[in-house]
Write a protein that holds these residues in place. Sequence first.
Motif, PDB file in Angstrom:
ATOM      1  N   THR A  93       0.834  -1.207   0.000  1.00 22.73           N
ATOM      2  CA  THR A  93       0.000   0.000   0.000  1.00 22.73           C
ATOM      3  C   THR A  93       0.867   1.254   0.000  1.00 22.73           C
ATOM      4  O   THR A  93       0.603   2.211  -0.750  1.00 22.73           O
ATOM      5  N   LYS A 134      -6.863  -1.985   0.786  1.00 25.06           N
ATOM      6  CA  LYS A 134      -6.486  -0.632   0.379  1.00 25.06           C
ATOM      7  C   LYS A 134      -5.667  -0.647  -0.900  1.00 25.06           C
ATOM      8  O   LYS A 134      -5.894   0.144  -1.820  1.00 25.06           O
ATOM      9  N   TYR A 135      -4.715  -1.578  -0.974  1.00 23.97           N
ATOM     10  CA  TYR A 135      -3.904  -1.701  -2.196  1.00 23.97           C
ATOM     11  C   TYR A 135      -4.784  -2.035  -3.392  1.00 23.97           C
ATOM     12  O   TYR A 135      -4.643  -1.450  -4.472  1.00 23.97           O
TER      13      TYR A 135
END
Length: 414
Positions: A93, A134-135
């Motif tokens: 991330t 999130k990534y």
Amino acid sequence: MSMTETELQDKLSKYADLAVQIGVNVQPGQILVVNAPITAAEFVRLITAKAYAIGASQVKVNWSDEFITRQQFEHASPEVFTKAPTWFAGEMTELAENGAAFLSVIAENPDALKGIEPERIANFQKTRGAALTKYRELQMSDKVSWSIVAIPTQPWADKVFPEIPADQRVDKLWEAIFHTVRLDREDPVAAWQEHLDTLESKANVLNAKKYASLHYIAPGTDLSIELPEGHLWAQGDSINAKGHSFVANMPTEEVFTAPLKTGVNGTVRSTKPLSYGGNVIDGFSITFEQGRITSVSAEQGQEALEYLISLDEGAKYLGEVALVPHQSPISESGILYFNTLFDENASNHLAIGTAYAFCLEGGKEMNQDELTARGLNNSVTHVDFMIGSAEMDIYGITADGTREPVFQKGNWAF
């Protein structure tokens, strides 16, 4: 006739150029992250040299090893597979937020995890997917450049070409891969640009039509898929947050969009095996009601398929609708790759799991709650499966109910 060593090295150099320049399109000063198995070491070294020559600030390689991976799945404590890899997710991330590009080199054995307890694989997929949320959001909304390319291994070549002598199989797979990524053309980069222009022309027609739904008809398939308001058809190349183009899949033959999560009804039958989690799932049918999978049936890999759709609630819904003509290079080759990167580009396909934010007008700037409100699915997974054939017809239905052919007998109707 097999390639000479000199010919192979020349092709490998051009392949690395394609991956770095067209695939992830590395920019001066950018970090390139490469995920690859140790069997791809020679090719990754080429990629590294090409990236640094362009001006990459750093090339970071995350190595994996099929033997070690299998050992872990066989012998590690069960809790290992339910413990989120927060350290890895945090690193990925942070790299994405700092504008890194991500290239995956796959060199798979389709049966690498055959016989492993499916629950272990499912737990691993679930916890890893959740940790990388999130990534994946950054990836699925085109904030970062990413791409996937493949190179042969002996076990993979053995699976694809069992009918020829073993010592010829890897070369045969190299030649097939080089053809699919247009490396046998005089100017591969120009050939790619021409190909991407063709895909864009198809997407433009579909975007002008703004169909409300698609109706698929084929042996074992009668499926209706509603499309969300403001949906966008995309094709091979994308633009990242800094305005740089990249090609996520090499090869690519598809034009695709996101379905309305709750708008899928009917039954669809697969037309090619799905290699998932080190197992092959084949001869399967999936039935949907109001978007949700209500039943699955597989001739091979039933348990693996059931685990796939139980990863989370989003794994019971679709996230992608992709159109690929039956008359396309990979399909016409007649080769079954047992690898989704290739097989999905020989066939109309759907994807179980999360949808791409860029398949919605303004979607790149929306958060997950906004995307969900607009009808896009969200999940820890995204798995494509192949449904196309020369016997498939697809109709586009407009908002006023007009029914128009989009595909006839497996190919574009326009």
